[in-house]
Design an enzyme around this catalytic site. Structure first.
Site, mmCIF file in Angstrom:
data_model
loop_
_atom_site.group_PDB
_atom_site.id
_atom_site.type_symbol
_atom_site.label_atom_id
_atom_site.label_comp_id
_atom_site.label_asym_id
_atom_site.label_seq_id
_atom_site.Cartn_x
_atom_site.Cartn_y
_atom_site.Cartn_z
ATOM 1 N N CYS A 275 56.999 -10.807 -0.924
ATOM 2 C CA CYS A 275 56.407 -11.914 -0.164
ATOM 3 C C CYS A 275 55.044 -11.585 0.449
ATOM 4 C CB CYS A 275 57.361 -12.361 0.947
ATOM 5 S SG CYS A 275 58.807 -13.254 0.355
ATOM 6 N N ILE A 276 55.033 -10.659 1.395
ATOM 7 C CA ILE A 276 53.838 -10.483 2.226
ATOM 8 C C ILE A 276 52.604 -10.065 1.427
ATOM 9 C CG2 ILE A 276 52.897 -9.359 4.286
ATOM 10 C CD1 ILE A 276 55.690 -9.062 5.329
#
Length: 451
Positions: A275-276
């Protein structure tokens, strides 16, 4: 006679709906299991035969999903898995949980979503609910998924129902799981929202409705961009602290005692996970399509992407103080996964650090209880590695041990006693030792040699 939406709602509320999940990874398998536990007949679809076989055999390959839960649901006949998309013809709902990586050019790779949606469209029928969970840019549900499904002649919001609900999985988190993390839901129409909300409400404690799929898509990107930007800030503060002779770890620990207006983030070797490191670039890419320049996102991305190089610089400086160069030194990497106590190496900064060290002539080895083997295709070094034993002999044989993931399973006391030199990027070793160098602390540049 009940409307199409009302008929589906009744099937969901009575648990007679047959639900499907496409993509059985860290997001899909936990969701499939929760649906089954809630009383639905749940069908998982994945092209990976190994995953399907594991589920059918009552096994789990995701640490957050106990094998006993999978075995129980399969034995009860409430959960099954297949590689065959033709089962879609018998399903009432489908949740799409496929990967959404970035291309090398930092633009979104929609191929997994497109393939999944096209496979679903081949068996789409009236009265179905389709929910996209894969993280993506605002507009994907309406601009990409809806047209692909409507090629069948069925109309979204009338003949079938369409929504977006961002996944919020945090692998290895024993407190917040699929069931107790609130689920944001944005439907194409009020009926779409109501049906998606009912489906999730049957398996998840809290449902948060929003006005549209675009809002729901943006929610996910805001959440992870918030984290990426703040991690970028604290990484920059860490590098600044080294120059100023300040311990950034002490600074953050003190700052987090403020009961309002501050949230602690910690520096590290870089960003990792599904994600990040990726999601902010989805938002950045989409913003640029409108002529908007996302300066915060781009700057944070640059700072975070530079952290593996900063770690290598710290290793080089520490070795220099021990009269050794990087070239030819033996560096033992402690931890390959992107976060502690999980087995996920996707986008792990450890692999980036290793690639840089390899280019500089370092002899690499690693320890990680969750990654027994590292294939050459999984990192830029291009050759296979097997984990060595995390024991005194391995620590002592290295010129430097670099802690890149702070697994709880590591025996840090033995590491401290045996390793001639340690570079700690996670503040795993709380006490201060002259042979332990840390990013974000003054001794990372001017420690005292030992021995």
């Amino acid at each position: 006679m009940l409307s199409t939406a009302a008929q589906l709602l009744e099937r969901i509320n009575s648990r007679r709906a047959r639900v499907g999940v496409v993509g059985l990874g860290y997001v899909g398998l936990p969701l499939l299991t929760e649906f089954a536990r809630s009383g639905f007949h749940a069908v998982g679809i994945d092209l990976d035969v190994r995953k399907v076989s594991a589920i059918q055999g009552g096994h789990s390959y995701i640490p957050d999903v106990p094998a006993a839960d999978v075995a129980e649901m399969v034995a009860a006949g409430r959960m099954t898995a297949t590689t065959d998309f033709s089962v879609v013809a018998d399903l009432d709902t489908i949740n799409i949980c496929v990967p959404t990586p970035l291309r090398k050019t930092k633009d979104p790779d929609m191929s997994y979503i497109v393939s999944a949606v096209e496979a679903i469209a081949a068996h789409l029928h009236g009265g179905m609910l389709i929910v996209l969970e894969s993280t993506t840019y605002p507009g994907t549900t309406e601009e990409l998924v809806q047209p692909l499904l409507e090629r069948t002649g069925l109309r979204a919001g009338v003949d079938f129902f369409l929504a977006f609900s961002p996944e919020r999985v945090d692998p290895g988190n024993g407190i917040y799981t699929t069931r107790n993390v609130p689920k944001v839901v944005g439907g194409l129409t009020p009926d779409c929202s109501r049906l998606a909300g009912a489906l999730y409400g049957a398996a998840i404690d809290t449902v948060v409705p929003v006005s549209s799929p675009r809002v729901a898509e943006m929610v996910k990107l805001l959440e992870n961009t918030f984290r990426a930007v703040n991690i970028g800030l604290v990484n920059e503060i860490a590098l600044m602290s080294e120059k100023l002779g300040i311990d950034v770890w002490e600074v953050v620990d003190a700052a987090k005692t403020k009961p309002f207006g501050f949230m602690p983030f910690y520096p590290g070797p870089g960003l990792g996970g599904h994600c990040i490191p990726i999601d902010p670039f989805y938002l950045s890419w989409k913003a640029k399509q409108t002529g908007f320049e996302p300066r915060f996102i781009e700057l944070a991305g640059a700072v975070n992407s530079a952290m593996p190089h900063a770690v290598v610089d710290t290793i080089a400086d520490a070795l220099n103080l021990h009269k050794r160069s990087l070239n030819g030194s033996r560096v033992l990497i402690a931890g390959l996964t992107y976060k502690r106590d999980i087995d996920d190496i996707r986008e792990s900064p450890s692999l980036d650090v290793m690639a840089i060290l390899h280019q500089k002539g370092v002899q690499l080895s690693y320890v990680d209880p969750y990654v027994p083997k590292l294939a050459g295709r999984e990192w830029a070094g291009g050759y296979d590695l097997t984990a060595v034993r995390a024991d005194r002999a391995s620590f002592a044989a290295a010129d430097c041990v670099a802690i890149l993931t702070d697994h709880r399973a590591f025996d840090y006391r033995t590491m401290i006693d045996a390793a001639p030199l340690i570079v700690d990027t996670r503040n795993a070793i709380k006490q201060r030792y002259p042979h332990v160098f840390r990013i974000g602390a003054s001794n990372a540049r001017c420690g005292t040699p030992v021995g």
